[in-house]
Design an enzyme around this catalytic site. Structure first.
Site, PDB file in Angstrom:
ATOM      1  N   ASP A  40       0.863  -1.187   0.000  1.00 34.68           N
ATOM      2  CA  ASP A  40       0.000   0.000   0.000  1.00 34.68           C
ATOM      3  C   ASP A  40       0.902   1.241   0.000  1.00 34.68           C
ATOM      4  OD1 ASP A  40      -1.589   2.166   0.721  1.00 34.68           O
ATOM      5  OD2 ASP A  40      -2.869   0.966   2.052  1.00 34.68           O
ATOM      6  N   ASP A  64       4.476  -8.185  -4.626  1.00 40.26           N
ATOM      7  CA  ASP A  64       3.865  -9.332  -3.971  1.00 40.26           C
ATOM      8  C   ASP A  64       5.002 -10.325  -3.761  1.00 40.26           C
ATOM      9  OD1 ASP A  64       2.700 -11.705  -3.268  1.00 40.26           O
ATOM     10  OD2 ASP A  64       1.280 -11.765  -4.934  1.00 40.26           O
ATOM     11  N   TYR A 157      -2.011 -21.919  10.612  1.00 40.45           N
ATOM     12  CA  TYR A 157      -0.947 -20.966  10.973  1.00 40.45           C
ATOM     13  C   TYR A 157       0.278 -21.705  11.514  1.00 40.45           C
ATOM     14  CZ  TYR A 157       1.421 -17.169  13.485  1.00 40.45           C
ATOM     15  OH  TYR A 157       2.358 -16.272  13.947  1.00 40.45           O
ATOM     16  N   LYS A 161       4.067 -21.896   9.907  1.00 40.61           N
ATOM     17  CA  LYS A 161       5.237 -21.355  10.608  1.00 40.61           C
ATOM     18  C   LYS A 161       6.255 -22.472  10.916  1.00 40.61           C
ATOM     19  CE  LYS A 161       4.490 -16.855  11.083  1.00 40.61           C
ATOM     20  NZ  LYS A 161       5.389 -15.882  10.420  1.00 40.61           N
ATOM     21  N   ILE A 190       3.081  -9.709  19.794  1.00 39.76           N
ATOM     22  CA  ILE A 190       3.901  -8.490  19.827  1.00 39.76           C
ATOM     23  C   ILE A 190       2.961  -7.307  20.090  1.00 39.76           C
ATOM     24  CG2 ILE A 190       5.537  -7.072  18.509  1.00 39.76           C
ATOM     25  CD1 ILE A 190       5.958  -9.507  16.629  1.00 39.76           C
ATOM     26  N   THR A 192       1.751  -4.646  18.855  1.00 41.65           N
ATOM     27  CA  THR A 192       1.523  -3.836  17.647  1.00 41.65           C
ATOM     28  C   THR A 192       0.134  -3.209  17.729  1.00 41.65           C
ATOM     29  OG1 THR A 192       0.544  -5.688  16.434  1.00 41.65           O
ATOM     30  CG2 THR A 192       2.941  -5.387  16.222  1.00 41.65           C
TER      31      THR A 192
HETATM   32  N1  LIG Z   1       2.235  -9.529  15.515  1.00 42.49           N
HETATM   33  C1  LIG Z   1       2.381 -10.629  16.270  1.00 42.49           C
HETATM   34  O1  LIG Z   1       1.859 -10.705  17.387  1.00 42.49           O
HETATM   35  C2  LIG Z   1       3.209 -11.773  15.760  1.00 42.49           C
HETATM   36  C3  LIG Z   1       3.360 -12.925  16.555  1.00 42.49           C
HETATM   37  C4  LIG Z   1       4.139 -13.984  16.094  1.00 42.49           C
HETATM   38  C5  LIG Z   1       4.740 -13.905  14.861  1.00 42.49           C
HETATM   39  N2  LIG Z   1       4.555 -12.781  14.105  1.00 42.49           N
HETATM   40  C6  LIG Z   1       5.186 -12.730  12.793  1.00 42.49           C
HETATM   41  O2  LIG Z   1       5.988 -11.572  12.719  1.00 42.49           O
HETATM   42  C7  LIG Z   1       5.997 -11.107  11.375  1.00 42.49           C
HETATM   43  C8  LIG Z   1       5.593  -9.638  11.380  1.00 42.49           C
HETATM   44  O3  LIG Z   1       4.315  -9.514  11.986  1.00 42.49           O
HETATM   45  P1  LIG Z   1       3.542  -8.131  12.004  1.00 42.49           P
HETATM   46  O4  LIG Z   1       2.676  -8.100  13.186  1.00 42.49           O
HETATM   47  O5  LIG Z   1       4.493  -7.028  11.742  1.00 42.49           O
HETATM   48  O6  LIG Z   1       2.593  -8.338  10.723  1.00 42.49           O
HETATM   49  P2  LIG Z   1       1.954  -7.214   9.794  1.00 42.49           P
HETATM   50  O7  LIG Z   1       1.829  -5.922  10.507  1.00 42.49           O
HETATM   51  O8  LIG Z   1       0.710  -7.822   9.202  1.00 42.49           O
HETATM   52  O9  LIG Z   1       3.046  -7.046   8.677  1.00 42.49           O
HETATM   53  C9  LIG Z   1       3.230  -7.971   7.658  1.00 42.49           C
HETATM   54  C10 LIG Z   1       3.599  -7.189   6.421  1.00 42.49           C
HETATM   55  O10 LIG Z   1       3.728  -8.082   5.318  1.00 42.49           O
HETATM   56  C11 LIG Z   1       3.052  -7.514   4.209  1.00 42.49           C
HETATM   57  N3  LIG Z   1       2.617  -8.536   3.291  1.00 42.49           N
HETATM   58  C12 LIG Z   1       1.636  -9.446   3.471  1.00 42.49           C
HETATM   59  N4  LIG Z   1       1.531 -10.217   2.389  1.00 42.49           N
HETATM   60  C13 LIG Z   1       2.459  -9.790   1.507  1.00 42.49           C
HETATM   61  C14 LIG Z   1       2.844 -10.180   0.202  1.00 42.49           C
HETATM   62  N5  LIG Z   1       2.253 -11.203  -0.427  1.00 42.49           N
HETATM   63  N6  LIG Z   1       3.839  -9.516  -0.412  1.00 42.49           N
HETATM   64  C15 LIG Z   1       4.447  -8.471   0.198  1.00 42.49           C
HETATM   65  N7  LIG Z   1       4.119  -8.065   1.447  1.00 42.49           N
HETATM   66  C16 LIG Z   1       3.143  -8.718   2.082  1.00 42.49           C
HETATM   67  C17 LIG Z   1       1.881  -6.814   4.820  1.00 42.49           C
HETATM   68  O11 LIG Z   1       1.336  -5.898   3.897  1.00 42.49           O
HETATM   69  P3  LIG Z   1      -0.220  -5.485   4.034  1.00 42.49           P
HETATM   70  O12 LIG Z   1      -0.291  -4.654   5.269  1.00 42.49           O
HETATM   71  O13 LIG Z   1      -0.491  -4.733   2.797  1.00 42.49           O
HETATM   72  O14 LIG Z   1      -0.976  -6.769   4.135  1.00 42.49           O
HETATM   73  C18 LIG Z   1       2.535  -6.162   6.034  1.00 42.49           C
HETATM   74  O15 LIG Z   1       3.189  -4.968   5.681  1.00 42.49           O
HETATM   75  C19 LIG Z   1       5.057 -12.022  10.590  1.00 42.49           C
HETATM   76  O16 LIG Z   1       5.788 -13.077  10.016  1.00 42.49           O
HETATM   77  C20 LIG Z   1       4.184 -12.587  11.668  1.00 42.49           C
HETATM   78  O17 LIG Z   1       3.609 -13.831  11.327  1.00 42.49           O
HETATM   79  C21 LIG Z   1       3.820 -11.720  14.524  1.00 42.49           C
END
Ligand SMILES: NC(=O)c1ccc[n+]([C@@H]2O[C@H](COP(=O)([O-])OP(=O)(O)OC[C@H]3O[C@@H](n4cnc5c(N)ncnc54)[C@H](OP(=O)(O)O)[C@@H]3O)[C@@H](O)[C@H]2O)c1
Length: 239
Positions: A40, A64, A157, A161, A190, A192
C-alpha cells in the site's frame, strides 16, 4: 564511530508492517541503506515520513513477495542501484486461527502457506545467490512461537510457521561454510497496533515491544552474531 551497518544494504520484506516498520527504522538509525517491500503506497509514504532525516536512505518496492517475477525484478533493481545486498529480514506473515482444522477453509490454509512459507522461499531463492557471490550476508526469517508450540485452533498458521522454520533450518545447512548466515526468530504476541485493536482488553504492558524484537534482529545481522547460524531464537521474554 561508524556503525557496523554503515554502507550495508538491507532488504526488509514486509517493512511497512508492525514489526517490519520498526526494524526498518532501527537499521536506518544505524546508517544502513534500507529497502522495504510494501503493498500500500500510503503505508510506504507514512514510513518515509517517520524516517525523517534518514528518509534519503530508505527505498520502497511495491511487490507481492509470493511472486517470483516481481521479487526477482526487485532484487535486480537493488543490485543495479547499490551493487550489493547484505541483509534480508523476512517480516512478511499473517495470522488466521480460532477454528478447529475441520472448520478451517482450504483458502485460509493456502493463504497461510503463501504468506508464512512461500514468501520466504521466493525471497531466499532470489537473495541467496547474490550473497553467495559476495561471500557474505545475513538472513533473518520471522517465524513464530507457534512453529514449535502447536495449540488448538491454529492448524494452518502453526503448520505454515513450522514449515518456514524447517525450511530456514535446511537453508542454514545448505549455507554451511559459505559466509552467509541464516537464523529464525520466534515471537509470540507483539505489542503492535493491530494486536491492540484485536485484543482491546489485554494487558499490553506484558507484550514484547517491536523495538525489543528489532534489537534482536539487528544483533543477529551484526558482527556480534558471527557464530550464530541456524538458530531459532525465542523472542517472547517470560510472557
Ligand atoms: N504480531 C504478532 O503478534 C506476531 C506474533 C508472532 C509472529 N509474528 C510474525 O511476525 C511477522 C511480522 O508480523 P507483524 O505483526 O508485523 O505483521 P503485519 O503488521 O501484518 O506485517 C506484515 C507485512 O507483510 C506484508 N505482506 C503481506 N503479504 C504480503 C505479500 N504477499 N507480499 C508483500 N508483502 C506482504 C503486509 O502488507 P499489508 O499490510 O499490505 O498486508 C505487512 O506490511 C510475521 O511473520 C508474523 O507472522 C507476529
Amino acid at each position: 564511530m561508524e556503525s557496523q551497518f554503515g554502507g550495508k544494504v538491507v532488504l526488509i520484506a514486509g517493512g511497512t508492517g508492525g514489526l517490519g516498520r520498526v526494524t526498518a527504522l532501527s537499521f536506518l538509525r544505524e546508517s544502513a541503506t534500507v529497502v522495504v517491500t510494501y503493498r500500500d503506497q500510503r503505508e510506504f509514504a507514512a514510513l518515509k515520513d517517520q524516517a525523517a532525516e534518514f528518509s534519503s536512505s530508505l527505498e520502497g518496492h511495491r511487490v507481492d513477495a509470493t511472486n517470483e517475477d516481481e521479487v526477482g525484478q526487485m532484487v535486480r533493481m537493488i543490485l543495479s542501484a547499490h551493487s550489493r545486498l547484505d541483509i534480508l529480514v523476512n517480516a512478511i506473515g499473517g495470522y488466521a486461527g480460532g477454528s478447529p482444522l475441520w472448520l478451517t477453509s482450504p483458502e485460509v490454509f493456502d493463504r497461510m502457506l503463501a504468506l508464512n512459507l512461500r514468501a520466504g522461499f521466493v525471497l531466499s531463492r532470489a537473495v541467496v545467490p547474490v550473497m553467495l557471490k559476495q561471500g557474505s550476508g545475513s538472513i533473518v526469517n520471522v517465524s513464530s512461537k507457534a512453529a514449535l508450540d502447536h495449540a488448538a485452533g491454529a492448524a494452518a498458521y502453526a503448520a505454515s510457521k513450522a514449515a518456514s522454520l524447517a525450511m530456514t533450518d535446511c537453508l542454514a545447512a545448505d549455507l554451511k561454510g559459505t559466509g552467509v548466515r541464516v537464523n529464525s526468530i520466534l515471537p509470540s504476541i507483539i505489542d503492535t497496533e493491530a494486536n491492540r485493536q484485536a485484543m482491546p482488553d489485554a494487558d499490553f504492558s506484558k507484550w514484547p515491544k517491536p523495538e525489543q524484537i528489532a534489537n534482536v534482529i539487528l544483533f543477529l545481522c551484526g558482527d556480534g552474531a558471527a557464530l550464530i547460524h541456524g538458530a531459532a531464537m525465542p523472542v517472547y521474554g517470560q510472557s
